[in-house]
Write a protein that holds these residues in place. Structure first.
Motif, PDB file in Angstrom:
ATOM      1  N   ILE A 128       0.850  -1.205   0.000  1.00  4.02           N
ATOM      2  CA  ILE A 128       0.000   0.000   0.000  1.00  4.02           C
ATOM      3  C   ILE A 128       0.880   1.248   0.000  1.00  4.02           C
ATOM      4  O   ILE A 128       0.649   2.194  -0.754  1.00  4.02           O
ATOM      5  CB  ILE A 128      -0.964   0.010   1.211  1.00  4.02           C
ATOM      6  N   LYS A 129       1.920   1.217   0.819  1.00  7.52           N
ATOM      7  CA  LYS A 129       2.825   2.382   0.873  1.00  7.52           C
ATOM      8  C   LYS A 129       3.543   2.605  -0.448  1.00  7.52           C
ATOM      9  O   LYS A 129       3.953   3.722  -0.748  1.00  7.52           O
ATOM     10  CB  LYS A 129       3.822   2.203   2.008  1.00  7.52           C
ATOM     11  N   ASP A 130       3.695   1.546  -1.236  1.00  9.96           N
ATOM     12  CA  ASP A 130       4.355   1.677  -2.543  1.00  9.96           C
ATOM     13  C   ASP A 130       3.430   2.226  -3.631  1.00  9.96           C
ATOM     14  O   ASP A 130       3.878   2.557  -4.717  1.00  9.96           O
ATOM     15  CB  ASP A 130       4.901   0.317  -3.012  1.00  9.96           C
ATOM     16  N   LEU A 131       2.137   2.300  -3.369  1.00  7.09           N
ATOM     17  CA  LEU A 131       1.206   2.841  -4.368  1.00  7.09           C
ATOM     18  C   LEU A 131       1.398   4.360  -4.463  1.00  7.09           C
ATOM     19  O   LEU A 131       1.878   4.981  -3.510  1.00  7.09           O
ATOM     20  CB  LEU A 131      -0.247   2.529  -3.977  1.00  7.09           C
ATOM     21  N   VAL A 132       1.000   4.945  -5.607  1.00  5.66           N
ATOM     22  CA  VAL A 132       1.252   6.385  -5.837  1.00  5.66           C
ATOM     23  C   VAL A 132       0.899   7.274  -4.655  1.00  5.66           C
ATOM     24  O   VAL A 132       1.697   8.102  -4.219  1.00  5.66           O
ATOM     25  CB  VAL A 132       0.497   6.937  -7.076  1.00  5.66           C
ATOM     26  N   ASN A 133      -0.296   7.083  -4.111  1.00 10.06           N
ATOM     27  CA  ASN A 133      -0.707   7.934  -2.989  1.00 10.06           C
ATOM     28  C   ASN A 133      -0.903   7.143  -1.700  1.00 10.06           C
ATOM     29  O   ASN A 133      -1.704   7.535  -0.838  1.00 10.06           O
ATOM     30  CB  ASN A 133      -2.004   8.669  -3.336  1.00 10.06           C
ATOM     31  N   GLY A 134      -0.222   6.032  -1.588  1.00  3.00           N
ATOM     32  CA  GLY A 134      -0.316   5.233  -0.371  1.00  3.00           C
ATOM     33  C   GLY A 134      -1.757   4.883  -0.044  1.00  3.00           C
ATOM     34  O   GLY A 134      -2.518   4.468  -0.928  1.00  3.00           O
ATOM     35  N   TYR A 135      -2.139   5.088   1.207  1.00  4.24           N
ATOM     36  CA  TYR A 135      -3.502   4.737   1.646  1.00  4.24           C
ATOM     37  C   TYR A 135      -4.578   5.592   0.975  1.00  4.24           C
ATOM     38  O   TYR A 135      -5.745   5.255   1.007  1.00  4.24           O
ATOM     39  CB  TYR A 135      -3.623   4.863   3.165  1.00  4.24           C
ATOM     40  N   ASP A 136      -4.160   6.731   0.391  1.00  2.00           N
ATOM     41  CA  ASP A 136      -5.137   7.604  -0.259  1.00  2.00           C
ATOM     42  C   ASP A 136      -5.253   7.335  -1.754  1.00  2.00           C
ATOM     43  O   ASP A 136      -5.936   8.075  -2.475  1.00  2.00           O
ATOM     44  CB  ASP A 136      -4.773   9.071  -0.006  1.00  2.00           C
ATOM     45  N   THR A 137      -4.602   6.281  -2.225  1.00  2.00           N
ATOM     46  CA  THR A 137      -4.705   5.920  -3.642  1.00  2.00           C
ATOM     47  C   THR A 137      -6.133   5.519  -3.974  1.00  2.00           C
ATOM     48  O   THR A 137      -6.756   4.750  -3.244  1.00  2.00           O
ATOM     49  CB  THR A 137      -3.755   4.737  -3.950  1.00  2.00           C
ATOM     50  N   GLU A 138      -6.629   6.085  -5.084  1.00  2.00           N
ATOM     51  CA  GLU A 138      -7.990   5.762  -5.531  1.00  2.00           C
ATOM     52  C   GLU A 138      -7.972   4.463  -6.331  1.00  2.00           C
ATOM     53  O   GLU A 138      -7.130   4.300  -7.220  1.00  2.00           O
ATOM     54  CB  GLU A 138      -8.536   6.869  -6.441  1.00  2.00           C
ATOM     55  N   VAL A 139      -8.889   3.566  -6.008  1.00  2.00           N
ATOM     56  CA  VAL A 139      -9.027   2.335  -6.804  1.00  2.00           C
ATOM     57  C   VAL A 139     -10.448   2.280  -7.367  1.00  2.00           C
ATOM     58  O   VAL A 139     -11.355   2.930  -6.846  1.00  2.00           O
ATOM     59  CB  VAL A 139      -8.725   1.061  -5.974  1.00  2.00           C
TER      60      VAL A 139
END
Ligand code: ATP
Ligand code: MG
Length: 230
Positions: A128-139
């Motif tokens: 999750i931390k590796d995603l563009v906006n971490g926990y705020d990444t929109e899916v």
């Protein structure tokens, strides 16, 4: 309303048919102690999903009954029953929103810290931390930001955060890489600890770890016991 429960489950002479004259369950009896994990196994059409459908009250039996801590589940509201049962299905439900919203789904009052603790506990925090906006990444509901394995870890974090006494899990069959597979196995142990659980198990590791394996065939229990016993 259902009072807070320990999670003892009695299944008594459960008979069910989706269509008249074509029984899907033909008299299932099962006693489950609070905290035990049950792996349901059997060929396609043997009745595995039907058992969890009846425990979750998506349907009511034709005969027999299910008791939780001695309370017949037909006598409590579906809402109060479901508030104590966590359900993780194969086709993990991801909705359009942030990762955080998705984990928080069953516990809207959870703080950001609680969301992240749940994610950490099931090994989801790293990716999750590796995603563009971490926990705020929109899916997106049908999007492909998340792999199947990652979707499953999100659903584990969601279930852990909701902390139900009873957990129902239809284990995903999708093939996932070995590394994620190991993460899922570890996460599953954490998720199941101290809860009564029914798992439609597809992985050998899951079956092996269950307290009791129930083998179904044509709507009946054929065999039952631990992995060593069977
Ligand atoms: P699988 O491994 O394929 O998921 P299962 O063990 O979960 O199989 P069930 O879905 O419980 O099997 O099905 C038990 C029986 O009930 C089967 O004969 C199936 O065809 C029938 N059945 C299941 N769902 C329905 C439905 N919605 N309407 C009618 N019959 C159904
Ligand atoms: Mg099924």
């Amino acid at each position: 309303k259902m009072p807070p429960i320990k999670g003892n489950i009695s299944i008594e002479n459960l008979v069910f048919e989706y269509e008249p004259g074509r029984p899907a369950l033909k008299g299932i009896n099962l006693e489950v102690q609070a905290g035990q994990s049950i792996a349901l196994v059997g060929h396609t059409g043997s009745g595995k999903s039907t058992i969890i459908n009846l425990i979750s009250r998506f349907y009511d039996p034709v005969e027999g009954r299910i008791l939780i801590d001695g309370h017949p589940i037909r006598e409590v509201t579906i809402q109060s029953l479901r508030s104590q049962i966590g359900i993780v299905l194969q086709d993990t439900f991801i909705f359009s929103g942030t990762i955080r919203d998705n984990i928080r789904f069953g516990r809207l009052d959870a703080t950001d810290e609680e969301v992240e603790l749940a994610a950490k506990a099931v090994n989801a925090d790293d990716f999750i931390k590796d995603l563009v906006n971490g926990y705020d990444t929109e899916v997106q509901e049908r999007g492909n930001v998340l792999s199947m394995g990652q979707r499953q870890l999100i659903s584990f974090a969601r279930a852990l955060l909701a902390n139900p006494r009873i957990l129902i899990l239809d284990e995903a069959t999708a093939s996932i890489d070995t590394e994620t597979e190991l993460k899922i196995q570890e996460a599953l142990k954490i998720l199941l600890a101290g809860r009564t659980s029914f798992i439609i198990a597809h992985r050998l590791s899951t079956i092996r770890n269950a307290d009791n394996i129930v083998v179904l065939d044509h709507g009946r229990i054929m065999e039952m016991g631990s992995h060593e016993q069977l």
